[in-house]
Design an enzyme around this catalytic site. Structure first.
Site, PDB file in Angstrom:
ATOM      1  N   GLY A  28      -5.264   3.227   3.449  1.00 22.09           N
ATOM      2  CA  GLY A  28      -6.109   2.376   2.608  1.00 22.09           C
ATOM      3  C   GLY A  28      -5.444   1.156   2.028  1.00 22.09           C
ATOM      4  CB  THR A  29      -2.633  -0.813   2.166  1.00 23.36           C
ATOM      5  OG1 THR A  29      -2.199  -2.124   1.768  1.00 23.36           O
ATOM      6  CG2 THR A  29      -1.856  -0.366   3.384  1.00 23.36           C
ATOM      7  CG  HIS A  43       2.128  -3.513  -6.560  1.00 25.02           C
ATOM      8  ND1 HIS A  43       1.122  -3.669  -5.636  1.00 25.02           N
ATOM      9  CD2 HIS A  43       3.212  -4.139  -6.030  1.00 25.02           C
ATOM     10  CE1 HIS A  43       1.567  -4.357  -4.596  1.00 25.02           C
ATOM     11  NE2 HIS A  43       2.834  -4.643  -4.801  1.00 25.02           N
ATOM     12  CB  CYS A  56       8.152  -4.763 -26.101  1.00 28.71           C
ATOM     13  SG  CYS A  56       8.690  -6.170 -27.108  1.00 28.71           S
ATOM     14  N   PRO A  86     -10.702   2.553   7.449  1.00 23.60           N
ATOM     15  CG  PRO A  86     -12.439   2.688   5.888  1.00 23.60           C
ATOM     16  CD  PRO A  86     -10.952   2.563   6.005  1.00 23.60           C
ATOM     17  CB  CYS A  93       9.629  -7.713 -31.803  1.00 24.07           C
ATOM     18  SG  CYS A  93       8.501  -7.689 -30.405  1.00 24.07           S
ATOM     19  CB  CYS A 111       6.108  -4.677 -29.784  1.00 22.48           C
ATOM     20  SG  CYS A 111       7.702  -3.916 -30.073  1.00 22.48           S
TER      21      CYS A 111
HETATM   22  P1  OAD Z   1      -7.062  -3.939  -0.892  1.00 18.31           P
HETATM   23  O1  OAD Z   1      -8.221  -3.933  -1.798  1.00 18.31           O
HETATM   24  O2  OAD Z   1      -6.500  -5.244  -0.484  1.00 18.31           O
HETATM   25  O3  OAD Z   1      -7.411  -3.153   0.431  1.00 18.31           O
HETATM   26  C1  OAD Z   1      -8.032  -1.901   0.414  1.00 18.31           C
HETATM   27  C2  OAD Z   1      -8.055  -1.341   1.818  1.00 18.31           C
HETATM   28  O4  OAD Z   1      -8.599  -0.023   1.750  1.00 18.31           O
HETATM   29  C3  OAD Z   1      -8.897  -2.119   2.811  1.00 18.31           C
HETATM   30  O5  OAD Z   1      -8.141  -2.354   3.999  1.00 18.31           O
HETATM   31  C4  OAD Z   1     -10.083  -1.190   3.096  1.00 18.31           C
HETATM   32  O6  OAD Z   1     -10.534  -1.291   4.452  1.00 18.31           O
HETATM   33  C5  OAD Z   1      -9.481   0.173   2.833  1.00 18.31           C
HETATM   34  N1  OAD Z   1     -10.421   1.209   2.402  1.00 18.31           N
HETATM   35  C6  OAD Z   1     -11.561   1.074   1.692  1.00 18.31           C
HETATM   36  N2  OAD Z   1     -12.125   2.270   1.465  1.00 18.31           N
HETATM   37  C7  OAD Z   1     -11.318   3.196   2.041  1.00 18.31           C
HETATM   38  C8  OAD Z   1     -11.353   4.619   2.142  1.00 18.31           C
HETATM   39  N3  OAD Z   1     -12.326   5.362   1.610  1.00 18.31           N
HETATM   40  N4  OAD Z   1     -10.355   5.239   2.822  1.00 18.31           N
HETATM   41  C9  OAD Z   1      -9.352   4.511   3.372  1.00 18.31           C
HETATM   42  N5  OAD Z   1      -9.276   3.176   3.300  1.00 18.31           N
HETATM   43  C10 OAD Z   1     -10.233   2.524   2.646  1.00 18.31           C
HETATM   44  O7  OAD Z   1      -5.953  -3.013  -1.589  1.00 18.31           O
HETATM   45  P2  OAD Z   1      -4.374  -2.993  -1.380  1.00 18.31           P
HETATM   46  O8  OAD Z   1      -4.000  -3.162   0.030  1.00 18.31           O
HETATM   47  O9  OAD Z   1      -3.896  -1.773  -2.082  1.00 18.31           O
HETATM   48  O10 OAD Z   1      -1.485  -5.749  -6.314  1.00 18.31           O
HETATM   49  O11 OAD Z   1      -3.927  -4.279  -2.187  1.00 18.31           O
HETATM   50  C11 OAD Z   1      -2.559  -4.544  -2.301  1.00 18.31           C
HETATM   51  C12 OAD Z   1      -2.263  -5.163  -3.640  1.00 18.31           C
HETATM   52  O12 OAD Z   1      -3.106  -6.300  -3.839  1.00 18.31           O
HETATM   53  C13 OAD Z   1      -2.589  -4.266  -4.822  1.00 18.31           C
HETATM   54  O13 OAD Z   1      -1.559  -3.352  -5.132  1.00 18.31           O
HETATM   55  C14 OAD Z   1      -2.772  -5.263  -5.941  1.00 18.31           C
HETATM   56  C15 OAD Z   1      -3.575  -6.303  -5.218  1.00 18.31           C
HETATM   57  O14 OAD Z   1      -3.494  -7.598  -5.698  1.00 18.31           O
HETATM   58  C16 OAD Z   1      -1.242  -6.053  -7.577  1.00 18.31           C
HETATM   59  O15 OAD Z   1      -2.080  -5.985  -8.452  1.00 18.31           O
HETATM   60  C17 OAD Z   1       0.147  -6.522  -7.806  1.00 18.31           C
END
Ligand code: OAD
Length: 240
Positions: free
Chosen positions: A180-181, A113, A121, A207, A143, A140
């Site tokens: 953590g996603t 991302h 630019c 978690p 330009c 920039c």
């Molecule tokens: P999210 O904020 O959607 O999810 C965060 C995840 O981390 C959740 O599932 C939580 O349960 C988990 N979490 C929280 N604390 C934690 C810890 N201490 N250890 C492990 N896990 C933990 O974030 P992303 O999945 O990264 O994109 O979001 C994906 C994309 O959505 C991001 O890259 C961003 C956003 O819009 C863009 O900006 C393009």
């Protein structure tokens, strides 16, 4: 399946999201304290918003820069980085834009991302990498148009070579660790499927349960730092 240990694998992919940096103090996007609860991405994180009001978008991004600049890599980032300094080949495939994996010393990083500290630019087709500070030069110098944060915003395409490299790394791995996603943002959320195709051991660190949890062999329900220390076992080189 017994809990795997990092030292038993030769080709590891860490697939990271905002939860990886939560213990560093970087806000996540969703859930309690999530950025998209407070800020409407349609005003701050898409090309249309930037075309309409670049100053407001920059104000938001400089605010985020300030927040992240005050954060340091946590113990989890360091374990991931040390795993790549041994005999295993390690690739970090990250959705994070905060640059903390690089600060911790990870070398092979695929930023799906983009990066909060890089601008581009689109008129001059150039990029600049900044230090971890807020940006003062918003136009920039060639330009006179606006520098744009080099981040994948809502509605943008991911950079295809990075996506291809991530796919190839995952297809070649024997251990895949998601950390953590929330697994709801595509196409990134599709990538773990390649780990299944590869027959890799798949670990989810979070978690909470996610929509992708079924794909994983092992679920470590806890914070990234603690759960990564568990995967490191008693290996002093990883925990140093
Ligand atoms: P999210 O904020 O959607 O999810 C965060 C995840 O981390 C959740 O599932 C939580 O349960 C988990 N979490 C929280 N604390 C934690 C810890 N201490 N250890 C492990 N896990 C933990 O974030 P992303 O999945 O990264 O994109 O979001 C994906 C994309 O959505 C991001 O890259 C961003 C956003 O819009 C863009 O900006 C393009």
């Amino acid at each position: 399946m017994p809990e795997p240990r990092l030292r038993d694998f030769k080709r590891i992919v860490f697939f990271t999201g905002a939860g990886m940096s939560a213990e560093s103090g970087v806000p996540t996007y969703r859930g309690a304290g999530g950025i998209w609860k407070e800020y409407d991405y349609r005003r701050y994180a898409c090309q249309d918003a930037f075309n309409r009001d670049p100053e407001a978008v920059w104000e938001f991004h400089n605010y985020r820069r300030g927040l992240v600049a005050a954060c340091s890599p946590n113990r989890g980032h360091h374990i991931v980085a040390r795993a790549g300094q041994g005999s295993a080949r390690v690739t970090v495939v990250t959705q994070n834009i905060d640059g903390l994996h690089a600060l911790a010393g990870s070398r092979e990083i695929l930023e799906l991302h983009g990066n909060l500290w890089r601008v581009r630019c689109d008129t001059c087709n150039i990029k600049q990498q900044d230090a971890h500070v807020v940006r003062e030069e918003l136009q920039c110098d060639r330009c006179g148009g606006w520098w744009r944060p080099d981040i994948v915003w809502f509605g943008d395409y991911l950079h295809e070579p990075i996506l291809d490299a991530a796919q190839a790394a995952i297809l070649g791995c024997d251990l895949f660790v998601s950390i953590g996603t929330s697994a709801v943002v595509y196409p990134a959320a599709y990538l773990p499927e390649y780990a299944r195709k590869a027959g890799a051991v798949r670990v989810e660190i979070n978690p909470d349960e996610t929509p992708a949890s079924d794909l994983y062999d092992v679920h470590l329900r806890g914070p990234a730092t603690e759960m990564l220390a568990r995967l490191a076992g008693d290996d002093p080189e990883l925990l140093a």
